[in-house]
Enzyme design. Sequence first.
Site, PDB file in Angstrom:
ATOM      1  CG  ASN A  29     -40.050 -58.857 -11.227  1.00 48.06           C
ATOM      2  OD1 ASN A  29     -40.877 -58.483 -12.069  1.00 48.06           O
ATOM      3  ND2 ASN A  29     -38.899 -59.419 -11.542  1.00 48.06           N
ATOM      4  CD  GLU A  67     -54.274 -60.522 -25.609  1.00 45.06           C
ATOM      5  OE1 GLU A  67     -55.432 -60.130 -25.790  1.00 45.06           O
ATOM      6  OE2 GLU A  67     -53.702 -61.343 -26.318  1.00 45.06           O
ATOM      7  N   GLY A  97     -49.491 -40.866 -17.202  1.00 43.91           N
ATOM      8  CA  GLY A  97     -49.270 -40.001 -16.053  1.00 43.91           C
ATOM      9  C   GLY A  97     -49.695 -40.716 -14.793  1.00 43.91           C
ATOM     10  CE1 TYR A  98     -52.187 -44.539 -15.650  1.00 43.99           C
ATOM     11  CE2 TYR A  98     -51.161 -46.663 -15.244  1.00 43.99           C
ATOM     12  CZ  TYR A  98     -52.174 -45.923 -15.813  1.00 43.99           C
ATOM     13  OH  TYR A  98     -53.146 -46.550 -16.523  1.00 43.99           O
ATOM     14  CB  SER A  99     -44.805 -43.082 -11.305  1.00 40.78           C
ATOM     15  OG  SER A  99     -44.949 -44.434 -11.623  1.00 40.78           O
ATOM     16  CB  SER A 110     -41.945 -43.780 -20.931  1.00 42.71           C
ATOM     17  OG  SER A 110     -41.621 -44.492 -19.767  1.00 42.71           O
TER      18      SER A 110
END
Lengths: 377, 396
Positions: free
Chosen positions: B379, B249, B132-134, B166
């Site tokens: 990017n 990682e 639950g980020y964006s 997602s």
Amino acid sequence: MNLGLSEEQEMLKTSARDFLQKEFPKKLVRQLDESETGYSPELWRKMAELGWMGLVFPEKYGGSGGSFLDLIVLLEEMGYNILPGPFFSTVVLGGLTILSAGNEEQRNEFLPRIASGDRILTLALTEPSARYDAAAINTRATTSNGNYVINGTKLFVPDANVADYILCVTRTKEEQNPEDGITVFLVDAKSPGIECTLLKTLARDKQCEIVFDNVGVPQNNILGKPDQGWTIIKDTLQKATVAKCAEMVGSAQAALEMAVQYAKERVQFNRPIGSFQAIQHYCANMVTDVDGARFITYKAAWKVSEGLPAALDVAIAKAWTGEACSRVTLLAHQIFGAIGFTMDHDLHLYYRRAKAGEIMFGDSDTQRAIVARELGL
Amino acid sequence: MDFSFSEEEEQFRQEVRLWLKREIPARWFELDPGMWEETEESWAISREFQRKLGQKGWLAPAYPKEYGGLELSHTKRLILAEELAYNRAPVSVEVEITVNWVAPTIMLFGTEKQKKDYITRVARGEIIFCLGYSEPDAGSDLAALQTRAVEVGDEYVINGQKIWCSYGHLADYCWLAARTDPDAPKHKGISMFIVDMKTPGITIRPLINILNHHSFNEVFFDDVRIPKENLVGQKNNGWYQLVIALDFERSSIGVAARQQRIIEELVQYAKETKRNGEPISNDPLVRNELAGIAVENEVLRMMCYRIAWMYSKNLHPSYESSMTMVFASEVTRRLANVGMRILGHYGQLDRDSKWAPLQGRIMRMYLSSLSIGVGGGSNEIQRNIIAMRGLGLPRG
């Protein structure tokens, strides 16, 4: 798995960087670029005293028994400081070839003299067709009274203008397979009939045309077996190709560092240009290219050093490194802007060399053709 | 320098290969779901496989043994990740996020109870977290997020909206970043929470992705009440925890291995396919393209190996991970393009067509590859990180 340098290699790297920066300031690099010989005999001797020329030769031949990977570390530093001169030709093209293909007498004759800095060598492989495959070898060596006579033209031969001996790749027999019938000779560069002309090149490196006009060579000077010389050359080409990659990685690293430094210092619109994302992203692309080139080169070099089959890895390394390092120097130029477009600025020294390196031993298209073959296409 | 694997490591690779051959159900390969193509059926297979991996200890091989891990060496983890990807095992983004982002953050910042509760279940393959980020107005500028969590008695009450979540409709828990101090500077008022997705007040609305699949969601929080103990780490320290997690990682090794397989398939295709009576593998342009992408993928693989090696030496990679991510995304997109060019007209065909080469995998990759290079830090953001953190360029 270990992708780092050994303690000894770190020491070699540091001492090489210190020595080269002290002894080869860019002013001298430029002088040598502009000179006829392209090297300083005095500094050549100093490099020999440091043990660099004999680094990869066994001790019994006056070397210090280092590995091919040690040489790669040294070459990367030479690239970093864009060292001019015949080190690559003498040690990689000449020395390593004699070490792997020469008989005991030839090794004893050449390797200690190379190690001591008393003999400069090169390899005359390419011809006016400018190709690195066996079919391109048209220079003939024919027998005459038990000895051989060489006729033909070699082109793009590095450092032949100062070489004492030339390893000349000749065709001695016409066979179905062009890789058969090739013989490599050790030719005294002062032999009558040799005419060497220095070419004027982009990188101002010392590439030459050599015309062999009835040059007599004793049979004893055959390196390896007659008619079976192509295996020798294939091996040398592999080593030389990856060695050239190491040099290019070093030069690209230096160009990157110059550009990043400049981006931090150059102020426009009241702020360093390195604070603009356009410039930041150029720099990000450059370091990605440099790092990628370095590790793909190390991988290929490790395979060569271990004596493992390396045709695919070497071709991959060169295909990538050649183009990547050219891209890096191009972006560096973009960051330096107009000042980089002057002879006074150092950057063109790197830009020129990057393209020369990309071409040498087969450009990226050539390498990709090898990769395709190795992939089974 | 040594690029080889030890005999024991090679044996481990064989062991993994054999196990995968046995354990991946045939049905999975018929479905052949690519990235962002999960269906109910493929999701079920993935969960079953996740539990099997968990039982074997290979789901979270890096974890400490007390939490169900194997404390496997970095090299063996790299081998495992390569084999899972190359063999197209049913392991996808949801596992990556749960196992390699969320649980390690809990390990670092969580309470003993949280670790026992969640990490062991993650290692056993029992639960999945979504992120639950964006939010609609917090994408690349993630710290601008607005979803609020307010402390009320023994609970936090959450209100707000998340997006691009997602498989949020399938996950068990949400790993939520919410604002706990609206008056603090934006980086200093965020906290991290674990939210059970079955909690009342959560509404999920699907976003159909470019592959015509339901994998993303909008998630609405309406007075969602969660126990106070679901706060992970310190209150208002969430941004720091979140940034640390972004550095965990992520060697991209799976990408290189997965693409290796695709390249091999394209090579095979080129050898078997004739155009104008001649195999297209004789065409110098085809050869050049395929060799070029093989070169790039091998460079990517070495970048990944470099990161694994750095971890094994306790050298903490930072910009190196960003570099590898950017490069991986670009190689993926170029590979998809090379594949499309080589397949020509046939490249347009999806899996249902009898004419579709490689089960339509390339055309779907052509679509799905758009997401990498955007998700998880675009990017452009990654390049900023490389420039500022890696090269020390000044902040803009």
